[in-house]
Design a protein around this motif. Sequence first.
Motif, PDB file in Angstrom:
ATOM      1  N   ASP A 166     -10.397   8.886   7.073  1.00  0.00           N
ATOM      2  CA  ASP A 166     -10.287   7.325   6.425  1.00  0.00           C
ATOM      3  C   ASP A 166      -9.243   7.134   5.614  1.00  0.00           C
ATOM      4  OD1 ASP A 166     -11.113   9.218   4.290  1.00  0.00           O
ATOM      5  OD2 ASP A 166     -13.104   8.070   3.767  1.00  0.00           O
ATOM      6  N   HIS A 167      -8.072   7.712   5.561  1.00  0.00           N
ATOM      7  CA  HIS A 167      -6.990   7.293   4.806  1.00  0.00           C
ATOM      8  C   HIS A 167      -6.614   5.663   4.872  1.00  0.00           C
ATOM      9  CE1 HIS A 167      -2.182   7.528   4.277  1.00  0.00           C
ATOM     10  NE2 HIS A 167      -2.928   7.260   3.286  1.00  0.00           N
ATOM     11  N   ARG A 168      -6.820   5.091   5.976  1.00  0.00           N
ATOM     12  CA  ARG A 168      -6.393   3.264   5.655  1.00  0.00           C
ATOM     13  C   ARG A 168      -7.813   2.715   5.790  1.00  0.00           C
ATOM     14  NH1 ARG A 168      -1.910   2.245   9.764  1.00  0.00           N
ATOM     15  NH2 ARG A 168      -3.175   3.451  11.199  1.00  0.00           N
ATOM     16  N   LYS A 169      -9.093   3.231   5.176  1.00  0.00           N
ATOM     17  CA  LYS A 169     -10.064   2.593   5.415  1.00  0.00           C
ATOM     18  C   LYS A 169     -10.496   2.177   3.711  1.00  0.00           C
ATOM     19  CE  LYS A 169     -11.654   2.868   9.321  1.00  0.00           C
ATOM     20  NZ  LYS A 169     -11.635   1.635  10.311  1.00  0.00           N
ATOM     21  N   TRP A 170     -10.823   0.777   3.463  1.00  0.00           N
ATOM     22  CA  TRP A 170     -11.200   0.380   2.273  1.00  0.00           C
ATOM     23  C   TRP A 170     -11.982   0.896   1.556  1.00  0.00           C
ATOM     24  CZ3 TRP A 170     -15.129  -2.179   0.307  1.00  0.00           C
ATOM     25  CH2 TRP A 170     -15.011  -3.055  -1.211  1.00  0.00           C
ATOM     26  N   ARG A 192      -4.442   6.278  -1.496  1.00  0.00           N
ATOM     27  CA  ARG A 192      -3.667   4.993  -1.046  1.00  0.00           C
ATOM     28  C   ARG A 192      -4.114   3.991  -1.912  1.00  0.00           C
ATOM     29  NH1 ARG A 192      -1.381   2.525   4.613  1.00  0.00           N
ATOM     30  NH2 ARG A 192      -0.345   4.585   4.534  1.00  0.00           N
ATOM     31  N   HIS A 193      -3.400   3.034  -2.436  1.00  0.00           N
ATOM     32  CA  HIS A 193      -3.724   1.984  -3.043  1.00  0.00           C
ATOM     33  C   HIS A 193      -2.523   0.973  -3.043  1.00  0.00           C
ATOM     34  CE1 HIS A 193      -1.913   4.666  -5.763  1.00  0.00           C
ATOM     35  NE2 HIS A 193      -1.307   3.537  -6.276  1.00  0.00           N
ATOM     36  N   GLY A 194      -3.018  -0.112  -3.575  1.00  0.00           N
ATOM     37  CA  GLY A 194      -1.918  -1.318  -3.588  1.00  0.00           C
ATOM     38  C   GLY A 194      -2.156  -2.410  -4.462  1.00  0.00           C
ATOM     39  N   ALA A 195      -1.154  -2.992  -5.310  1.00  0.00           N
ATOM     40  CA  ALA A 195      -1.401  -4.338  -5.956  1.00  0.00           C
ATOM     41  C   ALA A 195      -1.471  -5.602  -5.157  1.00  0.00           C
ATOM     42  CB  ALA A 195      -0.352  -4.397  -6.938  1.00  0.00           C
ATOM     43  N   ASP A 196      -2.832  -6.163  -4.901  1.00  0.00           N
ATOM     44  CA  ASP A 196      -2.856  -7.339  -4.280  1.00  0.00           C
ATOM     45  C   ASP A 196      -1.931  -8.548  -5.051  1.00  0.00           C
ATOM     46  OD1 ASP A 196      -4.736  -6.212  -2.570  1.00  0.00           O
ATOM     47  OD2 ASP A 196      -6.037  -6.240  -4.026  1.00  0.00           O
ATOM     48  N   ASP A 197      -1.595  -9.781  -4.239  1.00  0.00           N
ATOM     49  CA  ASP A 197      -0.770 -10.625  -4.754  1.00  0.00           C
ATOM     50  C   ASP A 197      -1.271 -11.387  -6.073  1.00  0.00           C
ATOM     51  OD1 ASP A 197       1.136 -10.200  -3.055  1.00  0.00           O
ATOM     52  OD2 ASP A 197       0.745 -11.867  -1.548  1.00  0.00           O
ATOM     53  N   MET A 248       0.964  -1.135   0.067  1.00  0.00           N
ATOM     54  CA  MET A 248       0.086  -0.227   0.066  1.00  0.00           C
ATOM     55  C   MET A 248       0.933   1.264  -0.055  1.00  0.00           C
ATOM     56  SD  MET A 248      -3.311   0.076   0.117  1.00  0.00           S
ATOM     57  CE  MET A 248      -4.361  -1.268  -0.369  1.00  0.00           C
ATOM     58  N   HIS A 249       0.644   2.204  -0.846  1.00  0.00           N
ATOM     59  CA  HIS A 249       1.307   3.407  -0.907  1.00  0.00           C
ATOM     60  C   HIS A 249       0.468   4.543  -1.548  1.00  0.00           C
ATOM     61  CE1 HIS A 249       1.063   1.439  -4.763  1.00  0.00           C
ATOM     62  NE2 HIS A 249       1.485   2.705  -5.504  1.00  0.00           N
ATOM     63  N   THR A 250       1.061   5.780  -1.639  1.00  0.00           N
ATOM     64  CA  THR A 250       0.341   6.771  -2.476  1.00  0.00           C
ATOM     65  C   THR A 250       1.584   7.113  -3.525  1.00  0.00           C
ATOM     66  OG1 THR A 250       1.569   8.571  -1.104  1.00  0.00           O
ATOM     67  CG2 THR A 250      -0.978   8.008  -0.756  1.00  0.00           C
ATOM     68  N   ASP A 251       1.320   7.944  -4.389  1.00  0.00           N
ATOM     69  CA  ASP A 251       2.027   8.032  -5.644  1.00  0.00           C
ATOM     70  C   ASP A 251       2.643   9.415  -5.754  1.00  0.00           C
ATOM     71  OD1 ASP A 251       1.323   5.536  -6.778  1.00  0.00           O
ATOM     72  OD2 ASP A 251      -0.078   6.293  -7.936  1.00  0.00           O
ATOM     73  N   ASP A 301      -8.396  -0.791   7.979  1.00  0.00           N
ATOM     74  CA  ASP A 301      -8.941  -1.924   7.483  1.00  0.00           C
ATOM     75  C   ASP A 301      -7.693  -2.688   6.886  1.00  0.00           C
ATOM     76  OD1 ASP A 301     -11.453  -1.230   7.611  1.00  0.00           O
ATOM     77  OD2 ASP A 301     -11.677  -0.409   5.912  1.00  0.00           O
ATOM     78  N   PRO A 302      -7.630  -3.976   7.224  1.00  0.00           N
ATOM     79  CA  PRO A 302      -6.343  -4.650   7.058  1.00  0.00           C
ATOM     80  C   PRO A 302      -5.745  -4.645   5.671  1.00  0.00           C
ATOM     81  CG  PRO A 302      -7.851  -5.752   8.420  1.00  0.00           C
ATOM     82  CD  PRO A 302      -8.652  -4.910   7.980  1.00  0.00           C
ATOM     83  N   VAL A 303      -6.665  -4.681   4.557  1.00  0.00           N
ATOM     84  CA  VAL A 303      -6.329  -4.595   3.195  1.00  0.00           C
ATOM     85  C   VAL A 303      -5.520  -3.227   3.119  1.00  0.00           C
ATOM     86  CG1 VAL A 303      -8.395  -3.582   2.251  1.00  0.00           C
ATOM     87  CG2 VAL A 303      -6.992  -4.785   1.048  1.00  0.00           C
ATOM     88  N   CYS A 304      -5.867  -2.317   3.857  1.00  0.00           N
ATOM     89  CA  CYS A 304      -5.069  -0.923   3.522  1.00  0.00           C
ATOM     90  C   CYS A 304      -3.877  -0.693   4.261  1.00  0.00           C
ATOM     91  CB  CYS A 304      -6.009   0.111   4.226  1.00  0.00           C
ATOM     92  SG  CYS A 304      -7.838   0.221   3.097  1.00  0.00           S
ATOM     93  N   LEU A 305      -3.428  -1.727   5.110  1.00  0.00           N
ATOM     94  CA  LEU A 305      -2.138  -1.567   5.845  1.00  0.00           C
ATOM     95  C   LEU A 305      -1.035  -1.744   5.063  1.00  0.00           C
ATOM     96  CD1 LEU A 305      -3.239  -3.879   8.883  1.00  0.00           C
ATOM     97  CD2 LEU A 305      -2.221  -1.447   9.036  1.00  0.00           C
ATOM     98  N   SER A 306       0.110  -0.870   5.176  1.00  0.00           N
ATOM     99  CA  SER A 306       1.349  -0.908   4.742  1.00  0.00           C
ATOM    100  C   SER A 306       2.407  -1.230   5.634  1.00  0.00           C
ATOM    101  CB  SER A 306       1.641   0.502   4.029  1.00  0.00           C
ATOM    102  OG  SER A 306       3.270   0.445   3.780  1.00  0.00           O
ATOM    103  N   TYR A 307       3.252  -2.328   4.964  1.00  0.00           N
ATOM    104  CA  TYR A 307       4.192  -2.851   6.022  1.00  0.00           C
ATOM    105  C   TYR A 307       5.528  -1.840   5.841  1.00  0.00           C
ATOM    106  CZ  TYR A 307       5.630  -5.049   1.412  1.00  0.00           C
ATOM    107  OH  TYR A 307       6.144  -5.512   0.302  1.00  0.00           O
TER     108      TYR A 307
END
Length: 303
Positions: free
Chosen positions: A190-194, A213-218, A158-161, A260-266
């Motif tokens: 709600d930055h980290r809400k799906w 914020r967005h990310g490519a799922d596996d 998860m990131h912003t561009d 939301d878990p899907v919106c987390l960034s490690y």
Amino acid sequence: MADAYTSHRRHPGLFGDKFEESWLHPDMKDLVKAFGGSNASFAEDPTKLAPGLLREEAPQVYSFKCLSPLFLQIFNEEIENFYEITDKYNIPVRRPNTMNNYGVIVNEIGMRPMITSFQQNYLWPLARVLFPSEGSQFDDHHSFIVRYRADEDLGLDMHTDDSDVTFNVCLGHDFVGATLSFCGMYGAVDHRKWVHTYRHESGRAILHLGSRRHGADDIESGMRANLIVWNRNHDYRNSMDYRRTRRSHVLYQKEEGPPDPVCLSYTHDRDFANFKAVPDSTKEKSTEAWCPPPGKEYDGFKE
């Protein structure tokens, strides 16, 4: 890198200064025509300018059919040829970013003029209506390919561009998974809400603000490749609005609750390990987690 590859090009037209209209999907031609009207900028609902051609996937996240089968064929042939030539002759390749190990910066292999032509003639007419501030003009771009395979990069954190308006089009190939998940806007409660999960279609593009914020799922199987154009507007970047939202945390709002878990960034999130196991591939890497900024944590936050 461009000079080293010049003699190996398969499709010279891709390295010229014109994006051919025949490379567009017919829907894209109609979309650009609809958005080019004098009243387009005043449309309350841009999707009504071209019914059936523009799909609002989520608030300010739009998708549309963009590229023709002809362009997909020749562009994919060229990129595959580039991979083969650079491997054969050990030509060094600079990757788009630190998170993508197999992509290609197409600007650096000689395609910048062609992408600029596409940006100015076809992409900007849409962006100026959909995103009046960020898309008021485009005067630069960072354009690159990303590639995901089960034995390479699986997805993207998860990131912003570092873009004002991001264009992302699927180049095809057979794949399962590899969806694109969207969350909230940078600095919003709600930055980290799906918000939405988008399924890529060959030749179909998605257009959104870089600050979302967005990310490519596996990916599960196969291979997915995408062309991404980070469009930049230097006048907007010099504005007080941009400087207060993207360059500092002045307007950053306190989060409304746990992410939301899907919106987390490690990579970016201070509380990632409270919700998910840290990926093995990142345990040895140093990270500079910052999100949420101090003082903007939701109630009950633990680091």
